[in-house]
Design a protein around this motif. Structure first.
Motif, PDB file in Angstrom:
ATOM      1  N   LEU A   1      -7.291 -16.970   6.344  1.00 24.88           N
ATOM      2  CA  LEU A   1      -7.648 -15.556   6.419  1.00 24.88           C
ATOM      3  C   LEU A   1      -8.339 -15.104   5.136  1.00 24.88           C
ATOM      4  CD1 LEU A   1      -7.454 -12.823   7.907  1.00 24.88           C
ATOM      5  CD2 LEU A   1      -5.217 -12.503   6.824  1.00 24.88           C
ATOM      6  N   LEU A   2      -7.795 -15.514   4.000  1.00 23.05           N
ATOM      7  CA  LEU A   2      -8.395 -15.138   2.718  1.00 23.05           C
ATOM      8  C   LEU A   2      -9.768 -15.773   2.541  1.00 23.05           C
ATOM      9  CD1 LEU A   2      -5.341 -15.292   0.276  1.00 23.05           C
ATOM     10  CD2 LEU A   2      -6.462 -13.261   1.205  1.00 23.05           C
ATOM     11  N   ASP A   3      -9.919 -17.011   2.993  1.00 25.82           N
ATOM     12  CA  ASP A   3     -11.224 -17.670   2.895  1.00 25.82           C
ATOM     13  C   ASP A   3     -12.288 -16.884   3.663  1.00 25.82           C
ATOM     14  OD1 ASP A   3     -10.262 -19.681   1.294  1.00 25.82           O
ATOM     15  OD2 ASP A   3      -9.912 -21.090   2.948  1.00 25.82           O
ATOM     16  N   ARG A   4     -11.901 -16.378   4.835  1.00 26.13           N
ATOM     17  CA  ARG A   4     -12.855 -15.578   5.616  1.00 26.13           C
ATOM     18  C   ARG A   4     -13.176 -14.270   4.898  1.00 26.13           C
ATOM     19  NH1 ARG A   4      -9.706 -17.477  10.072  1.00 26.13           N
ATOM     20  NH2 ARG A   4      -8.530 -15.521  10.148  1.00 26.13           N
ATOM     21  N   ARG A   5     -12.151 -13.650   4.317  1.00 17.20           N
ATOM     22  CA  ARG A   5     -12.375 -12.389   3.601  1.00 17.20           C
ATOM     23  C   ARG A   5     -13.237 -12.604   2.360  1.00 17.20           C
ATOM     24  NH1 ARG A   5      -7.153  -8.800   2.718  1.00 17.20           N
ATOM     25  NH2 ARG A   5      -8.820  -7.389   2.039  1.00 17.20           N
ATOM     26  N   ILE A   6     -13.030 -13.742   1.695  1.00 14.29           N
ATOM     27  CA  ILE A   6     -13.857 -14.056   0.527  1.00 14.29           C
ATOM     28  C   ILE A   6     -15.315 -14.192   0.947  1.00 14.29           C
ATOM     29  CG2 ILE A   6     -14.396 -15.865  -1.164  1.00 14.29           C
ATOM     30  CD1 ILE A   6     -11.356 -16.316  -1.421  1.00 14.29           C
ATOM     31  N   GLY A   7     -15.542 -14.875   2.064  1.00 15.95           N
ATOM     32  CA  GLY A   7     -16.907 -15.038   2.553  1.00 15.95           C
ATOM     33  C   GLY A   7     -17.571 -13.706   2.853  1.00 15.95           C
ATOM     34  N   VAL A   8     -16.807 -12.798   3.470  1.00  9.23           N
ATOM     35  CA  VAL A   8     -17.346 -11.474   3.794  1.00  9.23           C
ATOM     36  C   VAL A   8     -17.674 -10.699   2.521  1.00  9.23           C
ATOM     37  CG1 VAL A   8     -16.792  -9.231   4.803  1.00  9.23           C
ATOM     38  CG2 VAL A   8     -16.194 -11.328   6.029  1.00  9.23           C
ATOM     39  N   LYS A   9     -16.758 -10.732   1.551  1.00  6.68           N
ATOM     40  CA  LYS A   9     -16.969  -9.982   0.315  1.00  6.68           C
ATOM     41  C   LYS A   9     -18.115 -10.553  -0.511  1.00  6.68           C
ATOM     42  CE  LYS A   9     -14.070  -6.771   0.926  1.00  6.68           C
ATOM     43  NZ  LYS A   9     -14.586  -5.390   1.140  1.00  6.68           N
ATOM     44  N   VAL A  10     -18.256 -11.869  -0.514  1.00 12.70           N
ATOM     45  CA  VAL A  10     -19.380 -12.487  -1.228  1.00 12.70           C
ATOM     46  C   VAL A  10     -20.697 -11.997  -0.631  1.00 12.70           C
ATOM     47  CG1 VAL A  10     -20.607 -14.655  -1.619  1.00 12.70           C
ATOM     48  CG2 VAL A  10     -18.148 -14.529  -2.039  1.00 12.70           C
TER      49      VAL A  10
END
Length: 202
Positions: A100-109
């Motif tokens: 979940l965090l990996d997906r959120r990191i991708g979105v924020k990047v």
């Protein structure tokens, strides 16, 4: 003040009983539950925390003290109004949360690359990356559901109370927003379920 608190306790206790007389005198006005007895009326509103964009580990000790003072002041809504803070904690599977965090990191990047001047997005990205690293080091994640129940009681009729109560709720929402805490209205009918939980811990 003692009389007010005792009435709030009776409301919560009454809502917890199957044959409660309060269940027959509680009505709903949009996001507010109004409960009456012979002499007083109480208004209840539930606010669910949607997101917290600031973390204490991002602040120095002086700023932490300032934030805590501002937070405490935000919960002081004036005469006749109290705020009950309820935290529900449950464990979260670490592997699931990492994904979940990996997906959120991708979105924020993507957001930061699209709008480099977006300071809020950068801070959120930094916070998520720090959390991801903590989990990689063995930190066990958990889900925290934070709720505020705003309770206003007085001896006026429901209409006057409702107007005042809604102004106090708005003041709390605005104060929390300035502290980086965004909220959304919860279902006022949840007050009954939460009241039963509170009653069990009395």
């Amino acid at each position: 003040m003692v009389k007010l608190l005792n009435f709030i306790v009776r409301i919560f206790s009454g809502l917890s009983g199957e044959n409660s007389p309060y269940q027959k005198v509680c009505t709903y006005e949009d996001t507010v539950m109004l409960c009456k007895n012979d002499s007083s009326t109480c208004a209840f509103t539930v606010l669910d925390v949607r997101d917290i964009v600031r973390s204490l580990d991002e602040l120095g000790s002086h700023n932490v003290a300032t934030m805590l003072k501002l937070y405490t002041n935000a919960l002081r809504l004036g005469k006749g109004t109290k705020v009950v803070v309820i935290a529900e904690v449950e464990p979260v599977d670490a592997t699931y949360y990492e994904r979940l965090l990996d997906r959120r990191i991708g979105v924020k990047v993507s957001e930061v690359l699209y709008e480099p001047s977006d300071i809020r997005a950068k801070l959120e990205l930094e916070r998520i990356v720090r959390l991801r690293r903590k989990i990689a080091r063995g930190y066990e994640p958990f889900r925290l559901k934070l709720r505020y129940i705003v309770v206003t009681c007085n001896e006026s009729d429901g209409k006057d109370l409702l107007s005042y109560h809604e102004s106090r709720v708005k003041a709390l929402i605005n104060s929390l927003e300035t502290l980086g805490v965004s909220t959304t209205f919860g279902n006022p009918k949840d007050v009954e379920r939460l009241a039963k939980t509170l009653h069990n811990f009395r």
